[in-house]
Design a protein around this motif. Structure first.
Motif, mmCIF file in Angstrom:
data_model
loop_
_atom_site.group_PDB
_atom_site.id
_atom_site.type_symbol
_atom_site.label_atom_id
_atom_site.label_comp_id
_atom_site.label_asym_id
_atom_site.label_seq_id
_atom_site.Cartn_x
_atom_site.Cartn_y
_atom_site.Cartn_z
ATOM 1 N N ASN A 172 0.828 -1.207 0.000
ATOM 2 C CA ASN A 172 0.000 0.000 0.000
ATOM 3 C C ASN A 172 0.856 1.248 0.000
ATOM 4 O OD1 ASN A 172 -2.397 -1.491 0.037
ATOM 5 N ND2 ASN A 172 -2.395 -1.618 2.293
ATOM 6 N N SER B 125 0.953 3.992 -3.085
ATOM 7 C CA SER B 125 0.547 5.378 -2.844
ATOM 8 C C SER B 125 1.505 6.372 -3.473
ATOM 9 C CB SER B 125 0.428 5.634 -1.347
ATOM 10 O OG SER B 125 1.703 5.514 -0.724
ATOM 11 N N GLY C 166 0.248 8.078 -6.638
ATOM 12 C CA GLY C 166 -0.897 8.956 -6.557
ATOM 13 C C GLY C 166 -0.561 10.402 -6.889
ATOM 14 N N SER C 167 -1.414 11.290 -6.383
ATOM 15 C CA SER C 167 -1.242 12.719 -6.639
ATOM 16 C C SER C 167 -0.040 13.258 -5.872
ATOM 17 C CB SER C 167 -2.510 13.462 -6.210
ATOM 18 O OG SER C 167 -2.681 13.329 -4.799
ATOM 19 N N GLN D 65 -0.692 13.211 -2.241
ATOM 20 C CA GLN D 65 -0.608 11.865 -1.670
ATOM 21 C C GLN D 65 0.846 11.421 -1.530
ATOM 22 O OE1 GLN D 65 -2.813 8.953 -3.889
ATOM 23 N NE2 GLN D 65 -2.700 7.413 -2.254
ATOM 24 N N ARG E 279 2.272 13.129 1.533
ATOM 25 C CA ARG E 279 1.816 12.502 2.770
ATOM 26 C C ARG E 279 2.533 11.166 3.004
ATOM 27 N NH1 ARG E 279 -3.296 14.312 0.960
ATOM 28 N NH2 ARG E 279 -3.761 12.206 0.173
ATOM 29 N N THR E 280 2.726 10.413 1.930
ATOM 30 C CA THR E 280 3.400 9.113 2.044
ATOM 31 C C THR E 280 4.848 9.291 2.479
ATOM 32 O OG1 THR E 280 1.992 8.172 0.320
ATOM 33 C CG2 THR E 280 4.050 7.015 0.811
ATOM 34 N N GLU F 39 4.968 10.062 6.111
ATOM 35 C CA GLU F 39 4.711 8.862 6.914
ATOM 36 C C GLU F 39 5.968 7.991 7.006
ATOM 37 O OE1 GLU F 39 1.825 4.883 6.871
ATOM 38 O OE2 GLU F 39 1.441 6.544 5.476
#
Length: 288
Positions: free
Chosen positions: A8, A12, A15-16, A19, A22-23, A26
């Protein structure tokens, strides 16, 4: 391994832009890494650059353009004169670069575990900028001068050699961390004076012990001389009085050694001589 096994998380990254950001945040929080950047296969933009580190972009793009033999590789990278121990990961969506800075704190931990000084240099700016090193500032500057004057990094990194810094001799070994456009070298140094200090302390202890033994030997010889010579002199004086006919001095025997036995013998001898003389005198008086 944590990133590669999380499907996952990997997906990710396709993505955009939001995103992806954010990944990356994290991942950074999970791994507590200082440097984490990503580049998609479809464009040259670099995501996740630290604030104020936009100057890294060109170097990272150049690094990502190099082929990878495997899906991951460990390397040492230099970004705007800052060195990082890094891992580069390749996926279907692009490449990730994770890194921790090689700074004085990290090198200090290395020195505390090994008792070896370490300095990190690169050849790009002739060794003249702020290097990472565990050496004292004066020795660090002298090391930079040695590198500038003699070009020690040009080919001397295959074997160890002696190097004197601020009147202290170091066994020095130069190790190539990163080749390519910006070669990065680790200079490992061990102070020979510090290594020899335990042996110097041993020499001092042995010298102190030798001096103490000599003092004990001298005092012992004085004591022995006094305990032997004085009684012998006393017995010699008594023997001389006996020779003059003075038999009235009794020798006080205070030991059972050879000196004491000699004193006992002299006492017995003078008593026998005195008794014999009394008999001779008595005999002569009665004969008359």
């Amino acid at each position: 391994d944590l990133i590669s096994s999380d499907a996952n998380l990997i997906s990710s990254l396709a993505g955009s832009d939001a995103q992806v950001s954010r990944t990356l945040e994290e991942i950074r929080l999970r791994l507590n890494t200082a440097l984490l950047v990503f580049q998609r296969k479809s464009d040259t933009a670099i995501y996740g650059l630290p604030a104020g580190k936009e100057v890294y972009q060109q170097s990272i793009q150049s690094l990502f353009s190099q082929p990878l033999a495997e899906s991951s590789a460990r390397t040492t990278v230099t970004l705007d004169r800052e060195h990082y121990q890094a891992v580069m990961l390749a996926s279907d969506h692009g490449r990730l670069l994770l890194g921790q800075p090689i700074n004085d704190d990290l090198l200090g931990q290395f020195r505390s575990m090994t008792n070896i000084d370490i300095s990190i240099f690169d050849l790009l700016t002739k060794y003249s900028s702020n290097i990472a090193s565990t050496l004292e500032p004066a020795r660090e500057q002298q090391l930079i001068g040695e590198l500038q004057n003699f070009g020690l990094l040009a080919g001397s990194y295959r074997s160890a050699f002696d190097l004197t810094l601020n009147d202290e001799n170091y066994l020095t070994h130069i190790h190539l961390l990163q080749s390519g456009v910006t070669p990065v070298f680790a200079i490992l140094q061990k102070s020979l004076q510090q290594e020899m200090q335990p042996f110097r302390n041993l020499d001092k202890n042995l010298l102190t012990l030798f001096v103490q033994l000599m003092i004990v030997a001298v005092l012992g010889s004085i004591f022995v001389s006094g305990s032997v010579i004085a009684p012998v002199k006393n017995l010699a004086a008594i023997a001389e009085r006996i020779g003059r006919g003075d038999y009235g001095i009794e020798i006080k025997v205070q030991s059972r050694d050879e000196i004491g036995q000699l004193g006992t013998t002299l006492n017995k001898m003078q008593n026998e001589i005195a008794e014999r003389e009394r008999k001779i005198v008595y005999q002569s008086q009665h004969d008359e």
